[in-house]
Write a protein that holds these residues in place. Structure first.
Motif, short mmCIF file in Angstrom:
data_model
loop_
_atom_site.label_atom_id
_atom_site.label_comp_id
_atom_site.label_asym_id
_atom_site.label_seq_id
_atom_site.Cartn_x
_atom_site.Cartn_y
_atom_site.Cartn_z
N LYS A 49 0.82 -1.21 0.00
CA LYS A 49 0.00 0.00 0.00
C LYS A 49 0.85 1.25 0.00
O LYS A 49 0.46 2.29 -0.55
CB LYS A 49 -0.93 -0.01 1.21
CG LYS A 49 -1.99 -1.11 1.18
CD LYS A 49 -2.78 -1.14 2.49
CE LYS A 49 -3.76 -2.30 2.49
NZ LYS A 49 -4.50 -2.40 3.78
N ILE A 50 2.02 1.18 0.60
CA ILE A 50 2.95 2.32 0.60
C ILE A 50 3.65 2.43 -0.75
O ILE A 50 3.80 3.53 -1.30
CB ILE A 50 3.98 2.17 1.74
CG1 ILE A 50 3.28 2.24 3.10
CG2 ILE A 50 5.06 3.25 1.64
CD1 ILE A 50 4.18 1.88 4.27
N GLY A 54 -1.92 4.09 -5.05
CA GLY A 54 -3.20 4.17 -5.74
C GLY A 54 -3.79 2.83 -6.13
O GLY A 54 -4.89 2.77 -6.68
N TYR A 55 -3.08 1.75 -5.84
CA TYR A 55 -3.51 0.43 -6.29
C TYR A 55 -3.91 -0.48 -5.13
O TYR A 55 -4.83 -1.29 -5.27
CB TYR A 55 -2.38 -0.24 -7.09
CG TYR A 55 -2.05 0.51 -8.34
CD1 TYR A 55 -2.70 0.22 -9.54
CD2 TYR A 55 -1.09 1.52 -8.34
CE1 TYR A 55 -2.40 0.92 -10.70
CE2 TYR A 55 -0.78 2.22 -9.49
CZ TYR A 55 -1.45 1.92 -10.67
OH TYR A 55 -1.15 2.62 -11.81
N SER A 63 -9.66 10.28 -0.75
CA SER A 63 -8.42 10.80 -1.30
C SER A 63 -7.89 12.00 -0.52
O SER A 63 -6.69 12.20 -0.41
CB SER A 63 -8.63 11.20 -2.77
OG SER A 63 -9.65 12.18 -2.87
N TYR A 64 -8.81 12.80 0.06
CA TYR A 64 -8.33 13.96 0.80
C TYR A 64 -7.71 13.58 2.14
O TYR A 64 -7.17 14.44 2.84
CB TYR A 64 -9.46 14.99 1.00
CG TYR A 64 -10.76 14.44 1.56
CD1 TYR A 64 -11.85 14.23 0.71
CD2 TYR A 64 -10.90 14.15 2.91
CE1 TYR A 64 -13.05 13.73 1.21
CE2 TYR A 64 -12.09 13.66 3.41
CZ TYR A 64 -13.17 13.45 2.56
OH TYR A 64 -14.34 12.95 3.05
N VAL A 70 -1.34 7.39 4.54
CA VAL A 70 0.03 6.92 4.34
C VAL A 70 0.82 7.03 5.65
O VAL A 70 1.59 6.13 6.00
CB VAL A 70 0.72 7.73 3.22
CG1 VAL A 70 2.21 7.37 3.14
CG2 VAL A 70 0.05 7.45 1.89
N ALA A 71 0.60 8.12 6.38
CA ALA A 71 1.30 8.29 7.65
C ALA A 71 0.94 7.17 8.62
O ALA A 71 1.81 6.64 9.33
CB ALA A 71 0.96 9.65 8.27
N THR A 72 -0.34 6.79 8.63
CA THR A 72 -0.79 5.70 9.51
C THR A 72 -0.14 4.38 9.10
O THR A 72 0.30 3.59 9.95
CB THR A 72 -2.32 5.57 9.47
OG1 THR A 72 -2.90 6.80 9.90
CG2 THR A 72 -2.79 4.43 10.36
#
Length: 302
Positions: A49-50, A54-55, A63-64, A70-72
């Motif tokens: 996921k990182i 987007g996949y 998205s917002y 990503v931080a999580t």
């Protein structure tokens, strides 16, 4: 006929007694001190996921909220990977001899260093994605390759595992690549060194050994083995170059076997299907099997 408490207790006693033989497979205590395979597999999922935000992104996050998402993920991977690296430290002598606080600090520093290398891994994966698209006329778009091609999945996991391998993390890299192996049929040891623009087409049955060196712009097909010439020496061969070197711009077709630590396939060579190679090949060489003979006979009536 039905099971009775007595029947079940007899089996429990039988198996518990078997556990008492003090073999490697009998270990039961201190589970919290050993690495957890399920946790490591879950870490792979979050690393994907990182790497491909987007996949593999969790669709529960809009998205917002992507930065927070990503931080999580990074925080989750960092924390859990640190715990697993701490547990496997006992397999490294120079780490196991340290105090617990020093072991924890070492695991923490290794984890951070690995996470910092993710952009480099992504740089290589972008070239692998381009190689797959350029090399496979059946590929409709990049999305298809990322989401459906087992070769890119195996390469992705291997490139991540390889960074941990380079950081002298034991066991975890192998769990990662063997998980990818179980899903794709592609067996790449995390110790293998692989250059940019690497393309695996189809992939099933590919084996790439620990000390293999692969250059840039290399393409290999299903059933290829880059292996050791002999493993009779067992543990005595640990640390010895056992697997071949594949230089830049080489194509290896299906079923070929290239064996031995002194075997070098020169730049720009093409190795034909089912070739068996144990000696070095000069640059720009085309290797093929000559005069394979097909024999036909009439089938007896059924």
């Amino acid at each position: 006929m039905s099971y009775t408490p007595e029947n079940v207790q007899q089996i429990v006693d039988l198996i518990m007694n078997d556990y008492g033989k003090n073999r490697h497979i009998d270990m039961m205590d201190n589970d919290y001190l050993r690495p957890n395979k399920e946790v490591i597999i879950n870490i792979i999922g979050n690393l994907l996921k990182i790497v491909y935000p987007g996949y593999y992104r969790d669709l529960r996050y809009k998205s917002y909220n992507q930065v927070n998402h990503v931080a999580t993920l990074i925080e989750d991977v960092t924390y859990r990977l640190h715990q697993q690296i701490l547990k496997v430290g006992k397999f490294v002598e120079e780490v196991s001899d340290l105090s617990y606080d020093k072991q924890e600090e070492k695991a923490y520093n290794v984890t951070l260093e690995f996470m910092k290398r993710i952009p480099i891994v992504r740089e290589y994966l972008e070239t692998d994605l381009e190689a797959a698209f350029e090399g496979d006329p059946a590929a409709k778009n990049f999305e298809e390759i990322i989401l459906a091609y087992p070769g890119l999945y195996a390469i992705t996991v291997n490139r991540l595992a390889h960074e941990l391998f380079l950081l002298n993390v034991p066991l975890i890299p192998r769990i990662m690549t063997e998980h990818a192996h179980s899903l794709t049929g592609i067996d790449i040891h995390p110790g293998a060194t692989i250059g940019k623009h690497f393309f695996i087409d189809h992939g099933t049955g590919i084996v790439i050994g620990e000390t293999t060196l692969i250059g840039n712009n290399v393409k290999i097909y299903q059933g290829v083995t880059l292996g050791a010439l002999s493993t009779k020496g067992g543990q005595k061969l640990k640390g010895v170059r056992r697997h071949p070197t594949i230089e830049d711009d080489v194509t290896i077709y299906s079923g070929a076997s290239i064996l031995g630590g002194e075997t070098v396939i020169g730049r720009g060579s093409v190795i034909g299907g089912n070739a068996f190679i144990t000696k070095s090949i000069p640059a720009g060489t085309r290797v093929s099997i000559k005069q394979q003979e097909l024999q036909f006979s009439e089938r007896s009536s059924l």
